[in-house]
Design an enzyme around this catalytic site. Structure first.
Site, PDB file in Angstrom:
ATOM      1  N   ARG A  70      11.175  39.247  47.338  1.00 14.81           N
ATOM      2  CA  ARG A  70      10.087  38.382  46.875  1.00 14.81           C
ATOM      3  C   ARG A  70       9.556  37.579  48.068  1.00 14.81           C
ATOM      4  O   ARG A  70      10.303  36.846  48.718  1.00 14.81           O
ATOM      5  CB  ARG A  70      10.587  37.428  45.783  1.00 14.81           C
ATOM      6  CG  ARG A  70       9.494  36.487  45.310  1.00 14.81           C
ATOM      7  CD  ARG A  70       9.907  35.541  44.198  1.00 14.81           C
ATOM      8  NE  ARG A  70       8.818  34.590  43.994  1.00 14.81           N
ATOM      9  CZ  ARG A  70       8.945  33.264  43.974  1.00 14.81           C
ATOM     10  NH1 ARG A  70      10.135  32.699  44.106  1.00 14.81           N
ATOM     11  NH2 ARG A  70       7.881  32.499  43.824  1.00 14.81           N
ATOM     12  N   HIS A 115       2.086  30.255  46.904  1.00 18.56           N
ATOM     13  CA  HIS A 115       3.315  29.480  47.092  1.00 18.56           C
ATOM     14  C   HIS A 115       2.969  28.263  47.955  1.00 18.56           C
ATOM     15  O   HIS A 115       3.453  28.114  49.072  1.00 18.56           O
ATOM     16  CB  HIS A 115       4.402  30.346  47.741  1.00 18.56           C
ATOM     17  CG  HIS A 115       5.793  29.811  47.540  1.00 18.56           C
ATOM     18  ND1 HIS A 115       6.833  30.575  47.040  1.00 18.56           N
ATOM     19  CD2 HIS A 115       6.330  28.586  47.776  1.00 18.56           C
ATOM     20  CE1 HIS A 115       7.931  29.850  46.979  1.00 18.56           C
ATOM     21  NE2 HIS A 115       7.654  28.641  47.441  1.00 18.56           N
ATOM     22  N   GLU A 160       6.004  27.621  40.922  1.00 15.64           N
ATOM     23  CA  GLU A 160       6.370  26.243  40.570  1.00 15.64           C
ATOM     24  C   GLU A 160       5.163  25.322  40.392  1.00 15.64           C
ATOM     25  O   GLU A 160       4.958  24.365  41.145  1.00 15.64           O
ATOM     26  CB  GLU A 160       7.329  25.660  41.608  1.00 15.64           C
ATOM     27  CG  GLU A 160       8.636  26.405  41.694  1.00 15.64           C
ATOM     28  CD  GLU A 160       9.672  25.760  42.601  1.00 15.64           C
ATOM     29  OE1 GLU A 160      10.814  26.235  42.600  1.00 15.64           O
ATOM     30  OE2 GLU A 160       9.329  24.779  43.313  1.00 15.64           O
ATOM     31  N   ASN A 300      12.714  29.613  38.361  1.00 16.22           N
ATOM     32  CA  ASN A 300      13.461  29.066  39.495  1.00 16.22           C
ATOM     33  C   ASN A 300      14.372  27.958  39.006  1.00 16.22           C
ATOM     34  O   ASN A 300      13.916  27.026  38.327  1.00 16.22           O
ATOM     35  CB  ASN A 300      12.510  28.477  40.548  1.00 16.22           C
ATOM     36  CG  ASN A 300      11.663  29.508  41.246  1.00 16.22           C
ATOM     37  OD1 ASN A 300      11.810  30.703  41.018  1.00 16.22           O
ATOM     38  ND2 ASN A 300      10.774  29.057  42.109  1.00 16.22           N
ATOM     39  N   TYR A 302      17.968  25.454  40.108  1.00 13.17           N
ATOM     40  CA  TYR A 302      18.951  25.040  41.106  1.00 13.17           C
ATOM     41  C   TYR A 302      20.024  24.101  40.565  1.00 13.17           C
ATOM     42  O   TYR A 302      21.187  24.217  40.942  1.00 13.17           O
ATOM     43  CB  TYR A 302      18.243  24.343  42.285  1.00 13.17           C
ATOM     44  CG  TYR A 302      17.392  25.255  43.124  1.00 13.17           C
ATOM     45  CD1 TYR A 302      17.909  25.893  44.251  1.00 13.17           C
ATOM     46  CD2 TYR A 302      16.057  25.513  42.795  1.00 13.17           C
ATOM     47  CE1 TYR A 302      17.130  26.737  45.035  1.00 13.17           C
ATOM     48  CE2 TYR A 302      15.272  26.361  43.567  1.00 13.17           C
ATOM     49  CZ  TYR A 302      15.818  26.972  44.680  1.00 13.17           C
ATOM     50  OH  TYR A 302      15.054  27.814  45.442  1.00 13.17           O
ATOM     51  N   GLU A 361      14.192  32.337  41.898  1.00 12.93           N
ATOM     52  CA  GLU A 361      14.863  31.576  42.962  1.00 12.93           C
ATOM     53  C   GLU A 361      16.129  30.938  42.409  1.00 12.93           C
ATOM     54  O   GLU A 361      16.140  30.434  41.287  1.00 12.93           O
ATOM     55  CB  GLU A 361      13.998  30.428  43.524  1.00 12.93           C
ATOM     56  CG  GLU A 361      12.850  30.829  44.407  1.00 12.93           C
ATOM     57  CD  GLU A 361      12.053  29.621  44.895  1.00 12.93           C
ATOM     58  OE1 GLU A 361      12.613  28.508  45.015  1.00 12.93           O
ATOM     59  OE2 GLU A 361      10.846  29.802  45.152  1.00 12.93           O
TER      60      GLU A 361
END
Length: 461
Positions: A70, A115, A160, A300, A302, A361
């Site tokens: 990606r 992005h 995002e 995404n 985290y 991600e």
């Protein structure tokens, strides 16, 4: 489609070549050349020099054993002023060569159109705040699909949107119109409409022939109540999720903004003496056009936060803290919390109709001197992927792929090169910028080889 095992980068963070071959300026080119904006005066003029290192980048991807890569396209490298007045073929040629090299290595490209590196020429006329950007983005998507689409099966429109709206419009690129309670909602509104138009362009003009999949990538932390036995903390954690993942997911997957957001923003707007809500409204036609503009759920993720209620006069908001026992990373906002991954994947399944999910991600950072023995990263991926597999095998979440962030240490936006997310270390003291494998390369490639088989037979729990 076979399970996607991938890793990710973004154009401004790795490419360099900031003025080469007719590329126009992006907002990050300008921001990085503004004094005191980026840590250590770092910038992306050269970054990891991926613009000149296609062979090196493909070689390390092969070492990882990934099935996909990606990466993002620099809008201003293709359309220097952000419009189709001039299409820069020299810039397009870089991506043609990269895609061809990937395919020759049996690695499929997964391309992100946006992005964060908006052409500066568009920012000069209001950027994402100016609703003409919807047509500009649609034109840009049309160019890319027409030129590269015959070689590419997976697309992300916008990466995002939450961070574009919240961090980009309020913190970094506020310019003259600093309106933290209003501007993010205008920007978010245009991001959603721009995504939908790009999806429709693909659906109407290219899908039948190119047979690819197009979606948006939404980011969100998991939100856990600070005290799971207190209803007000449970309510705060739910509100937080609706303002985070729900802001962009609800219009695209369910139609329109969610009721929590609509109610809270309206009540706060009225309490502030405004005649109407600061959250714009979609027309019925727009709701219909936006709903269903996805082929998978790009996600995404985290970390996790603990939520609790905060009073705004007589209105309820939500604050967050973290548990001090959670492991740290090289980023202040990122605590190692694998349990939250499974929970938010289940939230997506329940809230948005169990869409096919590709994790676009997931990763962890470190700071400090070079240390190739990144045990914390190997641990992170083992634990997070284990939770992903539990969501898939035990909970029936429709997971189609996993993407590690990031392929190599790169320009981590305003923190510069000091926060390192890479599986590969990049030696910036050597002018050749060699990529050097960290220990996690072996760990991740082993996961790819073994977990795929285990996932299929249901053994690795």
């Amino acid at each position: 489609m076979d399970f996607v095992w991938s890793c990710a980068t973004a154009a401004y963070q790795i490419e360099g070549g900031w003025r080469e071959d007719g590329k126009g300026l992006s907002i990050w080119d300008k921001f990085a050349h503004t004094a005191l904006k980026i840590a250590n005066y770092d910038n992306g003029d050269i970054a990891c020099d991926s613009y000149h290192k296609i062979d090196e980048d493909v070689a390390i991807l092969k070492q990882l054993k990934v099935t996909h890569y990606r990466f993002s396209i620099s809008w201003s490298r293709i359309l220097p002023d952000g419009t189709i007045n001039h299409i820069n073929d020299a810039g397009l040629n870089y991506y043609h060569r990269l895609v061809d090299a990937l395919l020759a290595a049996n690695i499929q490209p997964h391309i992100t159109l946006y992005h964060w590196d908006l052409p500066q020429a568009l920012q000069n006329v209001g950027g994402w705040e100016n609703d003409t950007i919807v047509d500009r983005f649609k034109d840009y998507a049309d160019v890319i699909f027409s030129r590269l689409g015959h070689k590419v099966k997976l697309w992300v429109t916008i990466n995002e949107p939450y961070n574009v709206a919240m961090v980009g419009s309020v913190t970094l690129f506020q310019g003259e119109s600093f309106r933290p309670g209003t501007l993010p909602y205008i920007v978010g509104h245009n991001l959603i409409k721009a995504h939908a138009e790009a999806w429709h362009i693909y659906n109407d003009k290219y899908r039948a022939e190119q047979k690819g999949m197009v979606s948006i990538t939404i980011n969100s932390d998991w939100s856990e109540p600070r005290n799971p036995h207190k209803q007000e903390d449970i309510d705060a954690s739910r509100r937080l999720l609706q303002f985070y993942i729900g802001w962009f997911a609800n219009p695209i997957y369910n139609g329109d903004y969610n009721e929590v957001m609509k109610t809270v923003v309206r009540e706060r707007s009225i309490a502030a003496g405004l005649p109407k809500s600061r959250l714009p409204e979609f027309t019925p036609e727009e709701i219909k056009r936006i709903k269903g503009t996805y082929d998978y759920f790009g996600f995404n993720h985290y970390t996790t936060v603990l939520a609790f209620p905060v009073e705004y006069g007589n209105l309820q908001g939500a604050g967050t803290i973290v548990d001090r026992t959670w492991l740290d990373s090289g980023s202040g906002w990122l605590k190692v919390t694998p349990f939250g991954f499974r929970r938010i994947l289940n939230f997506i399944k329940e809230e948005y109709g169990n869409p096919p999910i590709i994790i676009t991600e997931n990763g962890v950072s470190e700071r400090g001197p070079k240390d190739l023995n990144d045990e914390h990263r190997s641990y992170f991926y083992e634990k997070y992927i284990n939770q992903l597999l539990k969501a898939y095998l035990l909970d029936g979440v429709d997971i189609r792929g996993f993407t590690a962030w990031s392929l190599m240490d790169n320009l981590e936006w305003a923190t510069g090169f000091s926060e390192k997310f890479g599986l590969f270390y990049v030696n910036h003291s050597d002018p050749d910028l060699p990529r050097v494998a960290k220990a996690s390369v072996s760990a991740y490639s082993t996961i790819i080889k073994t977990h795929l088989i285990d996932a299929l037979v249901g053994q690795h729990l």
